[in-house]
Design an enzyme around this catalytic site. Structure first.
Site, PDB file in Angstrom:
ATOM      1  N   GLU A 435       0.840  -1.196   0.000  1.00 20.93           N
ATOM      2  CA  GLU A 435       0.000   0.000   0.000  1.00 20.93           C
ATOM      3  C   GLU A 435       0.878   1.250   0.000  1.00 20.93           C
ATOM      4  O   GLU A 435       1.696   1.458   0.893  1.00 20.93           O
ATOM      5  CB  GLU A 435      -0.862  -0.037   1.269  1.00 20.93           C
ATOM      6  CG  GLU A 435      -1.638   1.219   1.540  1.00 20.93           C
ATOM      7  CD  GLU A 435      -2.376   1.127   2.893  1.00 20.93           C
ATOM      8  OE1 GLU A 435      -2.299   0.083   3.576  1.00 20.93           O
ATOM      9  OE2 GLU A 435      -3.038   2.114   3.245  1.00 20.93           O
ATOM     10  N   ASP A 508      -1.131  -1.309   5.739  1.00 17.50           N
ATOM     11  CA  ASP A 508      -1.008  -0.751   7.083  1.00 17.50           C
ATOM     12  C   ASP A 508      -1.972  -1.431   8.057  1.00 17.50           C
ATOM     13  O   ASP A 508      -3.026  -1.918   7.655  1.00 17.50           O
ATOM     14  CB  ASP A 508      -1.354   0.749   7.067  1.00 17.50           C
ATOM     15  CG  ASP A 508      -0.318   1.559   6.293  1.00 17.50           C
ATOM     16  OD1 ASP A 508       0.808   1.047   6.104  1.00 17.50           O
ATOM     17  OD2 ASP A 508      -0.646   2.682   5.867  1.00 17.50           O
ATOM     18  N   ASP A 510      -4.213  -0.319   9.893  1.00 15.51           N
ATOM     19  CA  ASP A 510      -5.278   0.615  10.281  1.00 15.51           C
ATOM     20  C   ASP A 510      -6.523   0.336   9.427  1.00 15.51           C
ATOM     21  O   ASP A 510      -6.544  -0.612   8.653  1.00 15.51           O
ATOM     22  CB  ASP A 510      -4.810   2.070  10.131  1.00 15.51           C
ATOM     23  CG  ASP A 510      -4.434   2.403   8.690  1.00 15.51           C
ATOM     24  OD1 ASP A 510      -4.686   1.564   7.794  1.00 15.51           O
ATOM     25  OD2 ASP A 510      -3.887   3.498   8.465  1.00 15.51           O
ATOM     26  N   ASP A 512      -7.878   1.899   6.904  1.00 14.04           N
ATOM     27  CA  ASP A 512      -7.666   1.970   5.464  1.00 14.04           C
ATOM     28  C   ASP A 512      -6.941   0.732   4.949  1.00 14.04           C
ATOM     29  O   ASP A 512      -7.285   0.185   3.906  1.00 14.04           O
ATOM     30  CB  ASP A 512      -6.832   3.214   5.105  1.00 14.04           C
ATOM     31  CG  ASP A 512      -7.702   4.458   5.040  1.00 14.04           C
ATOM     32  OD1 ASP A 512      -8.941   4.307   5.105  1.00 14.04           O
ATOM     33  OD2 ASP A 512      -7.137   5.562   4.927  1.00 14.04           O
TER      34      ASP A 512
END
Ligand code: 0RA
Length: 648
Positions: A435, A508, A510, A512
């Site tokens: 990403e 990541d 998180d 997203d």
């Protein structure tokens, strides 16, 4: 069919003897696939399959399954009761043969009725016995109640008459052997899902499941008069059907017509979606690799809709014909065939190979689907409009798309953003989907250039669940993946051409990151299903924290691990001060850190993406990524408690 089965007298003589049970305990994986959760649940399916066979033969209506307090399982049916007569060659009761001899059985041998025997299935009660520390069978027949007990494949009692009974039926209880299984805790949800599916596939059979464990008490009852019609209704609950009636038909074939006795059942309903969802079954086994039943169904569909369109003037003489993809867009269909000697082929033994089934399915669908269209003109019109719309869009974008496809499938030139590895052997090669460009940059610097390729992805990739194929093929990120992987998509998918045996999603930790991961998995599931089935897809585990004091550096990968580390460090040196960094994204790590924590073959943890249940996976993607908001909200709420490591 039932009458035909009845003619064959089942008795002890029909039982074919193959071999003893020692090999099952020495190599359980060979018989039940694994000694993990999957194998554990498989034991229950084996026992229930035998009762379902009795139901299919027309002798049993109810099957009760109980998860008992100690994780032992009880399965009871109201069939004829397992045979108790003495086997002429072995001199022991037939029921004992069934439980102590591998691959033994009257109908268990395959000549009468449809013995479910695909892939790992159909290994039978003896395998369950071999892998149970305790097993007990009670049979009601001839006015008597019989009982026999076993342990680890051996009888621990003779077959005894222990009472009287006016009823008939079989009851099996078993406790999986903790010496064999990694864990012996049953999951109600897994069993519930399989038995609901079984009830859909075997209409008129009632399957009850009860969980009696402390704190887990639950029960469900499945009974579907409408069979796979109700399965379609269930599958389409979170989709928007475009016509009211589910197209449904069944047929049976007698062996004189060639190829042995067979039955088929098909249900279809179109929705507003772009994906086709066709579930195929042979003898209640989900044939995720398709096979002859699917091939027959597909060629009939194309033919019937083209014929109908020509006949009703939707397609003019000069017009091109609908393709298979045109007529299948938005379709939910279930095909269930039952046959005497199923041949399961393919990578995962989930592809039906019996070639005679193709013609049977094809000619039946030709006739019955056409009849539906003719008898229901207004619904036929709605479906025609949907297909015609898909066809028009295809024609408009065809040239571009064909060129696109060709360059993608030919391997073309590799994407500019790809940092390829030098190794040419796919077995030894892996690709990281990373990403963001900054993390992509670190990954490129930190990697092992010989074996690790890096493909940076920009932002959110397309949600393929809500996009038609044109849109899918015009997305740059998706095109890059297709050319990099080299294995094509959809019907052109070829696992042999895959350039990297490990495809590693590195996002990541998180929200997203989780979203991007889900989008990627949705794409793989819909357009490269075999990648997941074959276990080529992995998720990288970047650390959540770095804990540092001078040269003393630690990484932790979960809150729990972090707490544990801090406690340990605190005990070891109470006054030491540590720098704690919580990583927000991969981009915060430099190349060396990324290598050390996440990419190094020797120390990293990869999570392999697996798919135990294709039908359940499909439901999940429809819910998570599909059109309706409410079911998605509910799903997320219900599953939020399982989500860890998310930095929300
Ligand atoms: C073969 C013959 C007969 C019953 C069965 C199999 C049978 C097996 C199982 C396994 C679970 N439940 C079952 N119910 C029945 C009896 C044949 C006869 O009555 O002649």
């Amino acid at each position: 069919m039932a009458a035909d089965v009845e003619q064959q007298r089942y008795d002890a003589e029909q039982i074919t003897v193959l071999e003893g049970l020692e090999p099952v305990r020495t190599r359980p994986g060979m018989y039940i696939g694994s000694t993990g959760a999957r194998g554990l649940h498989h034991l229950v399916y084996e026992v229930v399959d035998n009762s379902v066979d009795e139901a299919l033969a027309g002798y049993c209506k109810n099957i009760d399954i109980k998860i008992q307090a100690d994780n032992s399982i009880m399965v009871e049916d109201d069939g004829r009761g397992m045979p108790v007569d003495i086997h002429p060659k072995l001199g022991i009761p037939a029921v004992e043969v069934i439980h102590t001899v591998l691959h033994a059985g009257g109908k268990f041998g395959g000549d009468g009725g449809y013995k479910v025997s695909g892939g790992l299935h159909g290994v039978g009660a003896s395998v369950v016995n071999a892998l149970s520390e305790y097993m007990e069978v009670e049979i009601k027949r001839d006015g008597k109640l019989y009982r026999q007990t076993y342990s680890r494949g051996e009888p621990t009692s003779g077959l005894e008459v222990v009472g009287e009974s006016k009823k008939t039926g079989s009851k099996t209880m078993f406790r999986p052997d903790p010496e064999i299984f990694d864990e012996i805790e049953y999951d109600f949800g897994t069993l519930e899902h399989r038995f609901r599916e079984m009830a859909f596939l075997n209409k008129g059979v009632r399957i009850n499941i009860v969980d009696e464990r402390d704190g887990k008490k639950r029960k469900e009852s499945f009974f579907y008069e409408g069979g796979i019609r109700e399965f379609i209704k269930h599958q389409n609950a979170n989709k928007e059907p475009i016509h009211a009636d589910i197209i449904y038909f069944e047929a049976s074939r007698q062996s004189e017509e060639g190829g042995g006795d067979a039955e088929l059942e098909i249900a279809i309903q179109y929705t507003k979606r772009f994906n086709e969802t066709i579930f195929t079954y042979a003898n209640n086994i989900n044939t995720i690799e398709g096979g002859m039943h699917l091939a027959g169904f597909r060629s009939s569909l194309t033919r019937v809709f083209n014929d109908y369109a020509r006949r009703t003037g939707v397609l003019k003489e000069k017009d091109d014909s609908f393709t298979g993809e045109d007529v299948r867009e938005g379709m939910t269909a279930i095909i269930s065939v039952k046959l005497v000697k199923p041949q399961f082929e393919g990578q995962t033994k989930a592809k039906l190979g019996n070639s005679d089934i193709r013609g049977f399915v094809e000619s039946t669908t030709n006739e019955r689907l056409m009849a539906f269209l003719e008898e229901n003109p207004s619904q036929a019109k709605t479906i025609m409009e949907k297909i015609y719309g898909t066809y028009k869009i295809r024609l408009k974008t065809q040239k571009v798309r064909e060129a696109e496809r060709k360059s993608l499938m030919d391997g073309g030139s590799l994407p500019g953003k790809l940092a390829d590895c030098s190794e040419k052997d796919p077995e030894l090669s892996e690709i990281f989907l990373v990403e963001g460009d900054s993390a992509g940059g670190s990954a490129k610097l930190g990697r092992d250039r010989r074996r690790q390729a890096i493909l940076p992805l920009r932002g959110k990739i397309l949600n393929v669940e809500r996009a038609n194929i044109d849109k899918v093929l015009s997305s740059d990120e998706i095109k890059n993946m297709i050319t990099a992987f080299g294995c094509g998509i959809d019907d052109n998918f070829d696992l042999e051409k895959l350039r990297y045996h490990k495809i590693i999603v590195m996002t990541d930790a998180d929200v997203d990151g989780a979203h991007i991961r889900t989008l990627l998995l949705t794409f793989f599931f819909r357009h490269m299903t075999q990648l997941i089935q074959n276990g080529n897809v992995y998720i990288a585990q970047p650390p959540l924290y770095q804990v540092k004091r001078g040269k003393d550096v630690h990484y932790t990968y979960s809150e729990k691990e972090q707490d544990k580390l801090m406690r340990r460090l605190g005990e070891a040196s109470p006054n030491a001060k540590y720098d704690i960094q919580r990583y927000k994204g991969l981009g915060e790590m430099d190349a060396a850190q990324l290598w050390e924590t996440t990419m190094d073959f020797a120390t990293r943890t990869l999570i392999q993406v697996t798919m135990d249940d294709y039908v359940l996976a499909d439901e999940t993607f429809v819910t998570l990524m599909g059109d309706k908001v409410e079911p998605r909200r509910r799903f997320i709420e219900e599953n939020a408690k399982y989500v860890k490591n998310l930095d929300i």
